[in-house]
Write a protein that holds these residues in place. Structure first.
Motif, PDB file in Angstrom:
ATOM      1  N   ARG A  52     -54.431   4.712   9.401  1.00 56.15           N
ATOM      2  CA  ARG A  52     -53.879   5.332   7.926  1.00 56.15           C
ATOM      3  C   ARG A  52     -54.796   6.423   7.446  1.00 56.15           C
ATOM      4  NH1 ARG A  52     -53.862   0.545   4.210  1.00 56.15           N
ATOM      5  NH2 ARG A  52     -55.194  -0.605   5.908  1.00 56.15           N
ATOM      6  N   ARG A  53     -55.671   7.035   8.515  1.00 54.19           N
ATOM      7  CA  ARG A  53     -56.283   7.992   8.269  1.00 54.19           C
ATOM      8  C   ARG A  53     -56.745   8.758   9.661  1.00 54.19           C
ATOM      9  NH1 ARG A  53     -59.014   3.831   8.792  1.00 54.19           N
ATOM     10  NH2 ARG A  53     -61.526   3.814   9.124  1.00 54.19           N
ATOM     11  N   SER A  54     -56.976  10.048   9.777  1.00 55.49           N
ATOM     12  CA  SER A  54     -57.234  10.571  10.927  1.00 55.49           C
ATOM     13  C   SER A  54     -58.792  11.002  10.854  1.00 55.49           C
ATOM     14  CB  SER A  54     -56.532  12.033  10.986  1.00 55.49           C
ATOM     15  OG  SER A  54     -56.819  13.027   9.713  1.00 55.49           O
ATOM     16  N   LEU A  55     -59.304  11.073  12.129  1.00 58.40           N
ATOM     17  CA  LEU A  55     -60.771  11.229  12.304  1.00 58.40           C
ATOM     18  C   LEU A  55     -61.061  12.632  12.231  1.00 58.40           C
ATOM     19  CD1 LEU A  55     -63.419   9.756  12.702  1.00 58.40           C
ATOM     20  CD2 LEU A  55     -63.016  10.148  15.282  1.00 58.40           C
ATOM     21  N   ILE A  56     -61.896  13.085  11.334  1.00 59.61           N
ATOM     22  CA  ILE A  56     -62.443  14.423  10.961  1.00 59.61           C
ATOM     23  C   ILE A  56     -63.696  14.759  11.514  1.00 59.61           C
ATOM     24  CG2 ILE A  56     -62.608  16.453   9.536  1.00 59.61           C
ATOM     25  CD1 ILE A  56     -60.549  14.947   7.756  1.00 59.61           C
ATOM     26  N   VAL A 115     -46.479  15.362  -6.971  1.00 60.66           N
ATOM     27  CA  VAL A 115     -46.933  14.048  -6.297  1.00 60.66           C
ATOM     28  C   VAL A 115     -48.209  14.525  -5.964  1.00 60.66           C
ATOM     29  CG1 VAL A 115     -46.747  12.531  -4.468  1.00 60.66           C
ATOM     30  CG2 VAL A 115     -44.719  13.485  -5.621  1.00 60.66           C
ATOM     31  N   GLY A 116     -49.344  13.797  -6.284  1.00 59.36           N
ATOM     32  CA  GLY A 116     -50.536  13.915  -5.764  1.00 59.36           C
ATOM     33  C   GLY A 116     -50.939  13.320  -4.469  1.00 59.36           C
ATOM     34  N   VAL A 117     -50.907  13.997  -3.364  1.00 62.44           N
ATOM     35  CA  VAL A 117     -51.402  13.542  -1.894  1.00 62.44           C
ATOM     36  C   VAL A 117     -52.714  13.198  -1.773  1.00 62.44           C
ATOM     37  CG1 VAL A 117     -50.997  13.698   0.375  1.00 62.44           C
ATOM     38  CG2 VAL A 117     -49.176  14.596  -1.159  1.00 62.44           C
ATOM     39  N   LEU A 118     -53.285  11.731  -1.909  1.00 67.31           N
ATOM     40  CA  LEU A 118     -54.603  11.639  -1.619  1.00 67.31           C
ATOM     41  C   LEU A 118     -54.966  11.456  -0.243  1.00 67.31           C
ATOM     42  CD1 LEU A 118     -54.274  11.007  -4.664  1.00 67.31           C
ATOM     43  CD2 LEU A 118     -55.858   9.261  -4.371  1.00 67.31           C
ATOM     44  N   ASP A 119     -55.355  12.480   0.517  1.00 65.53           N
ATOM     45  CA  ASP A 119     -55.562  12.349   1.899  1.00 65.53           C
ATOM     46  C   ASP A 119     -56.473  13.521   2.285  1.00 65.53           C
ATOM     47  OD1 ASP A 119     -54.457  12.096   4.740  1.00 65.53           O
ATOM     48  OD2 ASP A 119     -52.718  11.229   3.818  1.00 65.53           O
ATOM     49  N   ASP A 120     -56.233  14.049   3.439  1.00 66.03           N
ATOM     50  CA  ASP A 120     -57.428  15.053   4.110  1.00 66.03           C
ATOM     51  C   ASP A 120     -56.805  16.473   3.934  1.00 66.03           C
ATOM     52  OD1 ASP A 120     -55.400  15.365   5.958  1.00 66.03           O
ATOM     53  OD2 ASP A 120     -56.166  14.413   7.711  1.00 66.03           O
ATOM     54  N   LEU A 132     -46.391  19.470  -5.157  1.00 63.00           N
ATOM     55  CA  LEU A 132     -47.330  18.659  -4.360  1.00 63.00           C
ATOM     56  C   LEU A 132     -48.654  19.220  -4.873  1.00 63.00           C
ATOM     57  CD1 LEU A 132     -46.191  18.363  -0.871  1.00 63.00           C
ATOM     58  CD2 LEU A 132     -45.921  16.578  -2.255  1.00 63.00           C
ATOM     59  N   ALA A 133     -49.593  18.389  -5.063  1.00 66.75           N
ATOM     60  CA  ALA A 133     -51.149  18.507  -5.214  1.00 66.75           C
ATOM     61  C   ALA A 133     -51.997  17.885  -4.100  1.00 66.75           C
ATOM     62  CB  ALA A 133     -51.567  17.919  -6.719  1.00 66.75           C
ATOM     63  N   ALA A 134     -52.682  18.671  -3.417  1.00 65.93           N
ATOM     64  CA  ALA A 134     -53.607  18.215  -2.419  1.00 65.93           C
ATOM     65  C   ALA A 134     -54.904  17.837  -3.052  1.00 65.93           C
ATOM     66  CB  ALA A 134     -53.846  19.483  -1.567  1.00 65.93           C
ATOM     67  N   ILE A 135     -54.996  16.391  -3.091  1.00 71.92           N
ATOM     68  CA  ILE A 135     -56.364  15.799  -3.410  1.00 71.92           C
ATOM     69  C   ILE A 135     -57.176  15.220  -2.302  1.00 71.92           C
ATOM     70  CG2 ILE A 135     -57.058  13.990  -4.945  1.00 71.92           C
ATOM     71  CD1 ILE A 135     -54.709  14.109  -6.721  1.00 71.92           C
ATOM     72  N   LYS A 136     -57.765  16.028  -1.778  1.00 71.68           N
ATOM     73  CA  LYS A 136     -58.790  15.734  -0.635  1.00 71.68           C
ATOM     74  C   LYS A 136     -59.739  14.549  -0.759  1.00 71.68           C
ATOM     75  CE  LYS A 136     -61.124  17.904   3.125  1.00 71.68           C
ATOM     76  NZ  LYS A 136     -61.593  19.624   3.474  1.00 71.68           N
ATOM     77  N   VAL A 137     -59.394  13.348  -0.001  1.00 70.72           N
ATOM     78  CA  VAL A 137     -60.160  12.247  -0.142  1.00 70.72           C
ATOM     79  C   VAL A 137     -60.668  11.728   1.062  1.00 70.72           C
ATOM     80  CG1 VAL A 137     -59.326  11.386  -2.493  1.00 70.72           C
ATOM     81  CG2 VAL A 137     -58.331  10.462  -0.143  1.00 70.72           C
ATOM     82  N   GLN A 193     -47.459  12.832 -11.713  1.00 71.50           N
ATOM     83  CA  GLN A 193     -46.537  11.551 -12.022  1.00 71.50           C
ATOM     84  C   GLN A 193     -46.481  10.294 -10.749  1.00 71.50           C
ATOM     85  OE1 GLN A 193     -45.203  14.946 -12.189  1.00 71.50           O
ATOM     86  NE2 GLN A 193     -46.029  14.647 -14.125  1.00 71.50           N
ATOM     87  N   VAL A 194     -46.913  10.933  -9.449  1.00 72.46           N
ATOM     88  CA  VAL A 194     -46.910  10.055  -8.463  1.00 72.46           C
ATOM     89  C   VAL A 194     -47.905  10.287  -7.444  1.00 72.46           C
ATOM     90  CG1 VAL A 194     -45.352   9.016  -6.518  1.00 72.46           C
ATOM     91  CG2 VAL A 194     -44.186   9.912  -8.660  1.00 72.46           C
ATOM     92  N   THR A 195     -48.637   9.169  -7.034  1.00 73.96           N
ATOM     93  CA  THR A 195     -49.610   9.461  -6.098  1.00 73.96           C
ATOM     94  C   THR A 195     -49.401   8.843  -4.639  1.00 73.96           C
ATOM     95  OG1 THR A 195     -51.048   7.842  -6.469  1.00 73.96           O
ATOM     96  CG2 THR A 195     -51.281   9.662  -7.730  1.00 73.96           C
ATOM     97  N   ASN A 196     -49.654   9.453  -3.436  1.00 72.81           N
ATOM     98  CA  ASN A 196     -49.154   8.852  -2.279  1.00 72.81           C
ATOM     99  C   ASN A 196     -50.546   8.500  -1.669  1.00 72.81           C
ATOM    100  OD1 ASN A 196     -47.466   8.067   0.188  1.00 72.81           O
ATOM    101  ND2 ASN A 196     -48.970   9.104   1.044  1.00 72.81           N
ATOM    102  N   ASN A 197     -50.596   7.231  -1.205  1.00 73.18           N
ATOM    103  CA  ASN A 197     -52.240   6.848  -0.639  1.00 73.18           C
ATOM    104  C   ASN A 197     -51.949   6.128   0.733  1.00 73.18           C
ATOM    105  OD1 ASN A 197     -53.720   6.832  -3.498  1.00 73.18           O
ATOM    106  ND2 ASN A 197     -51.806   5.992  -3.788  1.00 73.18           N
ATOM    107  N   SER A 198     -51.965   6.750   1.723  1.00 70.29           N
ATOM    108  CA  SER A 198     -51.810   6.433   3.193  1.00 70.29           C
ATOM    109  C   SER A 198     -53.018   6.378   3.723  1.00 70.29           C
ATOM    110  CB  SER A 198     -51.034   7.465   3.928  1.00 70.29           C
ATOM    111  OG  SER A 198     -49.585   7.766   3.577  1.00 70.29           O
TER     112      SER A 198
END
Length: 681
Positions: A3-7, A151-156, A226-231, A256-261
């Motif tokens: 559910r996440r990639s290796l950086i 949509v806030g994309v909590l990701d890389d 979309l909003a990029a929310i880098k976590v 209004q919505v967040t995606n948490n993969s």
């Protein structure tokens, strides 16, 4: 895919934050690994004191989130979590726990430059059976989603230069939460650190909202932003402070919505029964609840561990940032954030190839039924809905050429649901997050448990005994984008009434009056009660207005008003003036006009221009009062006699009134008028 990639590269810089960022403490800490901690205050009001306790315990305050009563701190003292509760301000601390088991790296503050990018021509967009299965292609013929929804994309990070994503990424709402757990708003800090390694967030973003622009592919909700929310940090970890920062940022930037993969590292499951992990569950729960209070629906991947989340037993993969250990799990152990309240958890299905001309959504006969992806975690009561997550074709970062790739994982299923949620929010602006979640479940296409194979023979797919259409593999079923844009559901505003008073009601001063508001809604239910406002007074006409009512579906009620009147306790004219007969008066005399108002109401009781005499035709047949007693007065005056509790207005008449008739009108500031008839001799 996980559910996440290796950086592997680093790109983090600490900039201005939107909480209270405090300077590190100069106090020396005991020797030990430098770790990050969450410190939960007893309540929001105690956040400052909790931060003081951090300093007193020799720690460093990275940021204070007074919005939720959480302080992000660092310390090299192995006893810090206990010590912070025993110092002078320790009474303000509810709990504290380390967010990792690996020591923090040295703080590198250099930011990598992002490679230049030039989009290419149309890519193959026919590989998207996933969009057919959930009815997205059919939905696009009706509604693409609203540009007012983000949509806030909590990701890389998101490659916002990609031809399919450039039109939809809102850079003003994007942020980097990696580093200390404070938001970094440096321009571009939210982008992928490496365009070759950090592809996860860009892939997720394309599924949610790749633009319908004639090139590339199309996301579930191509009309939204979309909003990029880098976590995700350079090593591929999503530590609690990063997620907390991301949730709070989303709550305060009109998302209004967040995606948490992802799941929150380093523990696959955080156990509230364990003292070192319970504080993190509390802190992340507070952050998620904060987003819900701000109208955000959070969508999360259920996980790729092929585990029954409703019956967890053993974890051998955690902590994943040092040396994993075998541990026994109990019901308090949660996958964060997907198993928290107010989060829609998504399992993954396979993606049977749909006919090329199909628009969907899936129905028996369109293709074979989607099956649970072999990697997807599941669990009755743990999974809300399902979406395609196997072999999902979507956007990927690149330099010089628009790139696409195929990935699998619940990470790929979750953004399908986030996209449908964005369509629902577009159709029901103002709807509460729980209502949008309810629609996701209600509109989903039921998928049955398998009737053959290992899952069947092992009985892994549990059916809800109270609702046979709900099971542990697919929850309420396959998410349905078409219904999201076509079913109106609740379109009726709440019913609002003013209570306690009625239109035109006259209330005597001193009597109890309690206007209020009643809000009812028999469809989706009330989300916001009407609020009362009263204008007018201190005597006379008042208007009570009930406004601001909203139901869970986002329907707003129009304001409702009632006007009522508060009047003096009028006690009719006293002797010598009669209200029932014609009062005979000598023109030029002064007449004592007496009346009561239920006590001393001050001398400012008369409306401007009153008393006033209006000429009338003399009625010789009317009953007449004996000649009214008059007094000597130089001019008309108003006084109050506390002994008799009466007002006396000495009315100086004019000699020119002789042989005429008139009506004396006494209008008070409460809006009432009282009169007596006179004949002048």
């Amino acid at each position: 895919m996980g559910r996440r990639s290796l950086i592997v590269t680093t790109a983090t810089s600490l900039a201005a934050a939107f909480g209270a960022v405090l300077a590190p403490s100069a106090a020396a800490a005991a020797e030990g690994p430098n770790l990050s901690y969450v410190v939960n205050a007893v309540g929001k009001a105690q956040t400052t004191d909790a931060a003081a306790a951090v300093t007193e315990a020799g720690g460093q305050v990275m940021i204070s989130y007074a919005q939720i009563g959480v302080v992000i701190a660092r310390s090299t003292d192995p006893t810090f979590a206990q010590k912070v509760k025993t110092v002078a301000h320790g009474g303000a601390v509810l709990s504290a726990g380390a967010t990792r088991t690996a020591a923090l790296p040295a703080m590198a503050e250099d930011t990598e430059a992002v490679d230049a990018y030039t989009p290419d021509a149309l890519e193959n967009a026919t590989r998207q059976s996933d969009m057919i299965l959930i009815g997205a292609r059919a939905a696009h013929e009706v509604n693409l989603g609203s540009s007012t929804v983000t949509v806030g994309v909590l990701d890389d990070g998101i490659d916002a230069n990609h031809q399919d994503l450039a039109p939809v990424v809102d850079q003003s709402k994007s942020v980097n939460c990696v580093g200390t757990g404070a938001p970094d708003t440096t321009p571009g800090a939210w982008r992928p650190t490496s365009l070759s390694a950090d592809y996860h967030g860009t892939h997720v973003a394309g599924t949610i909202a790749a633009a319908k622009n004639g090139v590339g592919l199309v996301g579930v909700a191509p009309g939204v932003k979309l909003a990029a929310i880098k976590v995700v940090n350079p090593d591929g970890f999503i530590y609690p402070e990063y997620a907390i920062c991301g949730f709070i940022w989303a709550a305060e930037h009109n998302i209004q919505v967040t995606n948490n993969s992802y799941y929150v590292d380093p523990w696959l499951y955080w156990c509230e029964s364990q003292a070192d992990q319970a504080p993190i569950v509390e802190a992340v729960r507070r952050a998620v609840d904060y987003t819900t209070e701000h109208g955000i629906l959070n969508v999360a991947a259920a996980g790729n561990e092929n585990q029954d989340l409703a019956n967890k037993t053993v974890d051998t993969t955690s902590p994943d940032d040092t040396n994993p250990v075998r541990r026994t799990l109990d019901p308090s152990c949660l996958d964060l954030p997907s198993e928290l309240p107010n989060v829609v958890s998504v399992s993954s299905t396979t993606q049977p190839t749909a006919p090329a001309n199909a628009v969907g959504p899936w129905y028996a006969g369109l293709t074979t039924q989607p099956a649970r992806s072999s990697f997807s975690s599941f669990g009755l009561g743990a999974v809300d809905v399902a979406a395609p997550g196997s072999s999902i074709y979507s956007t990927s970062p690149s330099t010089g050429v628009a790139s696409y790739r195929t990935l699998s994982g619940t990470s790929m299923a979750s953004p399908h649901v986030a996209g449908v949620a964005a369509l629902l929010v577009s159709k029901h602006p103002g709807a509460t997050p729980d209502y949008i979640a309810e629609l996701l479940r209600k509109q989903a296409i039921p998928l049955a448990c398998p009737t053959s194979g290992t899952d069947y023979t092992q009985g892994r797919c549990k059916v809800d005994p109270n609702n046979p259409k709900v099971n542990g593999f697919f929850g309420h079923g396959l998410v349905n984008a078409y219904k999201a844009v076509t079913e109106d559901e609740d379109v009726t505003a709440p019913t609002v009434k003013v209570t306690g008073v009625s239109q035109g009601q006259q209330i005597t001063l001193g009597q109890s009056v309690a206007p209020g508001c009643s809000t009812t809604d028999s469809d989706s239910g009330v989300a916001a009660q009407a609020a009362l406002s009263v204008t007018g007074g201190p005597i006379g006409y008042f208007t009570a207005t009930c406004s601001g009512a909203r139901d869970r579906a986002g329907n707003k009620a129009a304001p409702v008003s009632v006007t009522y009147q508060v009047v003096y306790d009028w006690q009719t004219f006293g002797s010598p003036v009669s209200a029932d007969k014609v009062n005979v008066v000598k023109a030029g005399s002064a007449v004592p006009v007496k009346f009561g108002l239920g006590g001393d109401q001050g001398l400012g009781i008369l409306a401007a221009g009153f008393p006033k005499l209006r000429a009338t035709t003399c009625d010789t047949s009317a009953a007449q009062e004996v000649t009214v007693e008059t007094v000597t007065a130089g001019a008309s005056t108003l006084t109050y006699d506390p002994a008799s509790k009466q007002y006396q207005y000495v009315w100086k008449t004019d000699k020119s009134l002789a042989n005429t008739c008139g009506r004396l009108e006494l209008t008070l500031i409460d809006g009432t008028t009282h009169s007596a008839n006179f004949l002048f001799k």
